[in-house]
Design a protein around this motif. Structure first.
Motif, PDB file in Angstrom:
ATOM      1  N   MET A   1       0.822  -1.198   0.000  1.00 32.41           N
ATOM      2  CA  MET A   1       0.000   0.000   0.000  1.00 32.41           C
ATOM      3  C   MET A   1       0.865   1.260   0.000  1.00 32.41           C
ATOM      4  SD  MET A   1      -3.189   1.145   0.258  1.00 32.41           S
ATOM      5  CE  MET A   1      -4.136   2.467   0.900  1.00 32.41           C
ATOM      6  N   ALA A   2       1.920   1.298   0.843  1.00 36.26           N
ATOM      7  CA  ALA A   2       2.773   2.484   0.917  1.00 36.26           C
ATOM      8  C   ALA A   2       3.436   2.749  -0.426  1.00 36.26           C
ATOM      9  CB  ALA A   2       3.820   2.318   2.008  1.00 36.26           C
ATOM     10  N   MET A   3       3.878   1.705  -1.128  1.00 39.51           N
ATOM     11  CA  MET A   3       4.522   1.884  -2.421  1.00 39.51           C
ATOM     12  C   MET A   3       3.535   2.463  -3.426  1.00 39.51           C
ATOM     13  SD  MET A   3       7.347   1.740  -4.046  1.00 39.51           S
ATOM     14  CE  MET A   3       8.392   0.707  -3.065  1.00 39.51           C
ATOM     15  N   ASP A   4       2.274   2.011  -3.384  1.00 42.84           N
ATOM     16  CA  ASP A   4       1.266   2.548  -4.290  1.00 42.84           C
ATOM     17  C   ASP A   4       1.044   4.033  -4.036  1.00 42.84           C
ATOM     18  OD1 ASP A   4       0.920   0.100  -5.504  1.00 42.84           O
ATOM     19  OD2 ASP A   4      -0.831  -0.441  -4.302  1.00 42.84           O
ATOM     20  N   MET A   5       1.011   4.446  -2.784  1.00 38.70           N
ATOM     21  CA  MET A   5       0.813   5.851  -2.466  1.00 38.70           C
ATOM     22  C   MET A   5       2.025   6.668  -2.909  1.00 38.70           C
ATOM     23  SD  MET A   5      -1.029   8.335  -1.601  1.00 38.70           S
ATOM     24  CE  MET A   5      -2.475   7.448  -1.071  1.00 38.70           C
ATOM     25  N   LYS A   6       3.210   6.125  -2.728  1.00 34.60           N
ATOM     26  CA  LYS A   6       4.406   6.826  -3.211  1.00 34.60           C
ATOM     27  C   LYS A   6       4.328   7.019  -4.716  1.00 34.60           C
ATOM     28  CE  LYS A   6       7.948   5.942   0.202  1.00 34.60           C
ATOM     29  NZ  LYS A   6       9.330   5.544   0.410  1.00 34.60           N
ATOM     30  N   GLN A   7       3.895   5.995  -5.414  1.00 37.67           N
ATOM     31  CA  GLN A   7       3.771   6.094  -6.868  1.00 37.67           C
ATOM     32  C   GLN A   7       2.685   7.104  -7.250  1.00 37.67           C
ATOM     33  OE1 GLN A   7       3.220   1.959  -7.843  1.00 37.67           O
ATOM     34  NE2 GLN A   7       5.423   1.582  -7.948  1.00 37.67           N
ATOM     35  N   THR A   8       1.605   7.140  -6.494  1.00 39.42           N
ATOM     36  CA  THR A   8       0.536   8.103  -6.749  1.00 39.42           C
ATOM     37  C   THR A   8       1.051   9.530  -6.567  1.00 39.42           C
ATOM     38  OG1 THR A   8      -1.155   6.532  -6.036  1.00 39.42           O
ATOM     39  CG2 THR A   8      -1.760   8.869  -5.986  1.00 39.42           C
ATOM     40  N   ILE A   9       1.799   9.749  -5.507  1.00 42.30           N
ATOM     41  CA  ILE A   9       2.366  11.070  -5.240  1.00 42.30           C
ATOM     42  C   ILE A   9       3.363  11.443  -6.336  1.00 42.30           C
ATOM     43  CG2 ILE A   9       3.824  12.397  -3.652  1.00 42.30           C
ATOM     44  CD1 ILE A   9       2.502  10.699  -1.352  1.00 42.30           C
ATOM     45  N   ALA A  10       4.196  10.497  -6.729  1.00 42.91           N
ATOM     46  CA  ALA A  10       5.180  10.742  -7.787  1.00 42.91           C
ATOM     47  C   ALA A  10       4.482  11.071  -9.101  1.00 42.91           C
ATOM     48  CB  ALA A  10       6.093   9.532  -7.950  1.00 42.91           C
ATOM     49  N   GLN A  11       3.413  10.352  -9.415  1.00 37.17           N
ATOM     50  CA  GLN A  11       2.679  10.617 -10.653  1.00 37.17           C
ATOM     51  C   GLN A  11       2.037  12.006 -10.613  1.00 37.17           C
ATOM     52  OE1 GLN A  11       2.718   8.657 -13.505  1.00 37.17           O
ATOM     53  NE2 GLN A  11       1.901  10.559 -14.317  1.00 37.17           N
ATOM     54  N   ALA A  12       1.545  12.404  -9.465  1.00 35.89           N
ATOM     55  CA  ALA A  12       0.967  13.744  -9.333  1.00 35.89           C
ATOM     56  C   ALA A  12       2.033  14.809  -9.589  1.00 35.89           C
ATOM     57  CB  ALA A  12       0.351  13.924  -7.938  1.00 35.89           C
ATOM     58  N   ALA A  13       3.221  14.617  -9.055  1.00 35.20           N
ATOM     59  CA  ALA A  13       4.321  15.564  -9.281  1.00 35.20           C
ATOM     60  C   ALA A  13       4.688  15.599 -10.759  1.00 35.20           C
ATOM     61  CB  ALA A  13       5.533  15.194  -8.426  1.00 35.20           C
TER      62      ALA A  13
ATOM     63  N   ILE B   1       0.803  19.238  -4.973  1.00 35.37           N
ATOM     64  CA  ILE B   1       0.855  17.776  -5.108  1.00 35.37           C
ATOM     65  C   ILE B   1      -0.311  17.113  -4.370  1.00 35.37           C
ATOM     66  CG2 ILE B   1       2.186  15.701  -4.546  1.00 35.37           C
ATOM     67  CD1 ILE B   1       4.726  17.470  -4.994  1.00 35.37           C
ATOM     68  N   VAL B   2      -0.565  17.533  -3.132  1.00 36.61           N
ATOM     69  CA  VAL B   2      -1.636  16.878  -2.364  1.00 36.61           C
ATOM     70  C   VAL B   2      -3.002  17.167  -2.982  1.00 36.61           C
ATOM     71  CG1 VAL B   2      -0.276  16.793  -0.242  1.00 36.61           C
ATOM     72  CG2 VAL B   2      -1.869  18.685  -0.586  1.00 36.61           C
ATOM     73  N   GLU B   3      -3.175  18.363  -3.539  1.00 36.19           N
ATOM     74  CA  GLU B   3      -4.438  18.666  -4.218  1.00 36.19           C
ATOM     75  C   GLU B   3      -4.586  17.818  -5.479  1.00 36.19           C
ATOM     76  OE1 GLU B   3      -4.570  22.921  -4.819  1.00 36.19           O
ATOM     77  OE2 GLU B   3      -4.960  23.301  -2.685  1.00 36.19           O
ATOM     78  N   GLN B   4      -3.489  17.624  -6.190  1.00 34.64           N
ATOM     79  CA  GLN B   4      -3.506  16.842  -7.430  1.00 34.64           C
ATOM     80  C   GLN B   4      -3.886  15.386  -7.172  1.00 34.64           C
ATOM     81  OE1 GLN B   4      -3.070  17.983 -10.520  1.00 34.64           O
ATOM     82  NE2 GLN B   4      -2.877  16.066 -11.638  1.00 34.64           N
ATOM     83  N   CYS B   5      -3.386  14.807  -6.075  1.00 30.39           N
ATOM     84  CA  CYS B   5      -3.677  13.386  -5.823  1.00 30.39           C
ATOM     85  C   CYS B   5      -4.696  13.182  -4.695  1.00 30.39           C
ATOM     86  CB  CYS B   5      -2.405  12.577  -5.605  1.00 30.39           C
ATOM     87  SG  CYS B   5      -1.327  13.128  -4.296  1.00 30.39           S
TER      88      CYS B   5
ATOM     89  N   ALA C   1      -0.307  12.897   4.758  1.00 30.68           N
ATOM     90  CA  ALA C   1      -0.054  11.695   3.959  1.00 30.68           C
ATOM     91  C   ALA C   1       1.200  11.891   3.110  1.00 30.68           C
ATOM     92  CB  ALA C   1      -1.249  11.374   3.068  1.00 30.68           C
ATOM     93  N   PHE C   2       1.349  13.080   2.545  1.00 32.73           N
ATOM     94  CA  PHE C   2       2.567  13.353   1.775  1.00 32.73           C
ATOM     95  C   PHE C   2       3.780  13.210   2.682  1.00 32.73           C
ATOM     96  CE2 PHE C   2       6.066  16.011   0.520  1.00 32.73           C
ATOM     97  CZ  PHE C   2       6.233  15.705  -0.822  1.00 32.73           C
ATOM     98  N   TYR C   3       3.758  13.881   3.840  1.00 33.61           N
ATOM     99  CA  TYR C   3       4.921  13.880   4.732  1.00 33.61           C
ATOM    100  C   TYR C   3       5.153  12.527   5.399  1.00 33.61           C
ATOM    101  CZ  TYR C   3       5.559  18.832   3.977  1.00 33.61           C
ATOM    102  OH  TYR C   3       5.804  20.043   3.393  1.00 33.61           O
ATOM    103  N   TYR C   4       4.155  11.686   5.416  1.00 31.77           N
ATOM    104  CA  TYR C   4       4.354  10.331   5.903  1.00 31.77           C
ATOM    105  C   TYR C   4       5.293   9.566   4.961  1.00 31.77           C
ATOM    106  CZ  TYR C   4       3.442   5.494   7.195  1.00 31.77           C
ATOM    107  OH  TYR C   4       3.599   4.177   7.573  1.00 31.77           O
ATOM    108  N   HIS C   5       5.149   9.837   3.670  1.00 34.04           N
ATOM    109  CA  HIS C   5       5.924   9.114   2.663  1.00 34.04           C
ATOM    110  C   HIS C   5       7.223   9.807   2.264  1.00 34.04           C
ATOM    111  CE1 HIS C   5       2.854   6.105   2.123  1.00 34.04           C
ATOM    112  NE2 HIS C   5       1.961   7.067   2.109  1.00 34.04           N
ATOM    113  N   PHE C   6       7.242  11.140   2.322  1.00 32.10           N
ATOM    114  CA  PHE C   6       8.421  11.889   1.885  1.00 32.10           C
ATOM    115  C   PHE C   6       8.694  13.040   2.832  1.00 32.10           C
ATOM    116  CE2 PHE C   6       6.481  10.192  -2.010  1.00 32.10           C
ATOM    117  CZ  PHE C   6       7.536   9.420  -2.471  1.00 32.10           C
TER     118      PHE C   6
END
Length: 180
Positions: A1-13, A30-34, A40-45
């Motif tokens: 799940m965490a990897m999917d969210m990282k990918q979602t955030i990366a795709q938004a960027a 970024i958070v608005e885009q995804c 949630a963003f700061y949890y991952h990055f």
């Protein structure tokens, strides 16, 4: 799940940089885009440069696996060139953002680390001191950055010749031809 969210955030960027041509990328964008929270963003990055670093590492890891499957050093180098060419639109947009210095530093470090790995695996520069090897690898990584900074469509058409020349430069040097 965490990897999917990282990918979602990366795709938004990526989408923000490529489709919307954002020059000043922010966590808010970024958070608005995804459609996630800042938490949630700061949890991952840790921050946006950490996101870029993760994106680059993911791309490099995938490319390294492909390169390792290639037979011979020159073919491996070619696969890395192809990865860099395919990544160029994203890298150029990232370099146009407010994170240019971070992105340039990450890319330089990854080229240098990659060349160190190849150097170790191929047993290159065994007659050189550690200082000389570090200097050679730094030189090659900066030369590659320069090549890609000014890469053209003509270069892409001549990819095999460029890869061959760079490989020879890195592994054996190119002696002057007679008459020079």
């Amino acid at each position: 799940m965490a990897m999917d969210m990282k990918q979602t955030i990366a795709q938004a960027a990526r989408d923000l940089l490529m489709d919307k041509s954002v020059k000043k990328l922010t966590v808010k964008d970024i958070v608005e885009q995804c459609h996630i929270t800042r938490q949630a963003f700061y949890y991952h990055f840790e921050d946006i440069p950490a996101l870029f670093r993760w994106m680059l590492e993911s791309n490099v890891q995938h490319s390294l696996l492909e390169a390792q499957a290639a037979s011979g050093g020159e073919e491996r180098l070619r696969s890395l060139f192809v990865m860099a060419i395919n990544s160029m639109p994203y890298v150029k947009k990232s370099m146009e953002s407010n994170y240019r210095e971070d992105v340039e530093r990450f890319i330089g470090q990854y080229f240098q680390n990659l060349f160190q790995q190849v150097c170790d695996e191929e047993g290159l520069y065994q007659n050189c001191t550690r200082f000389q090897v570090r200097l050679i690898l730094r030189y090659h990584s900066q030369a590659m950055l320069g090549l890609f900074r000014n890469w053209t469509e003509e270069d892409t058409k001549n990819l095999d010749q460029i890869v061959h020349t760079v490989f020879r430069l890195m592994t054996e040097g190119i002696p002057p031809t007679e008459g020079e």
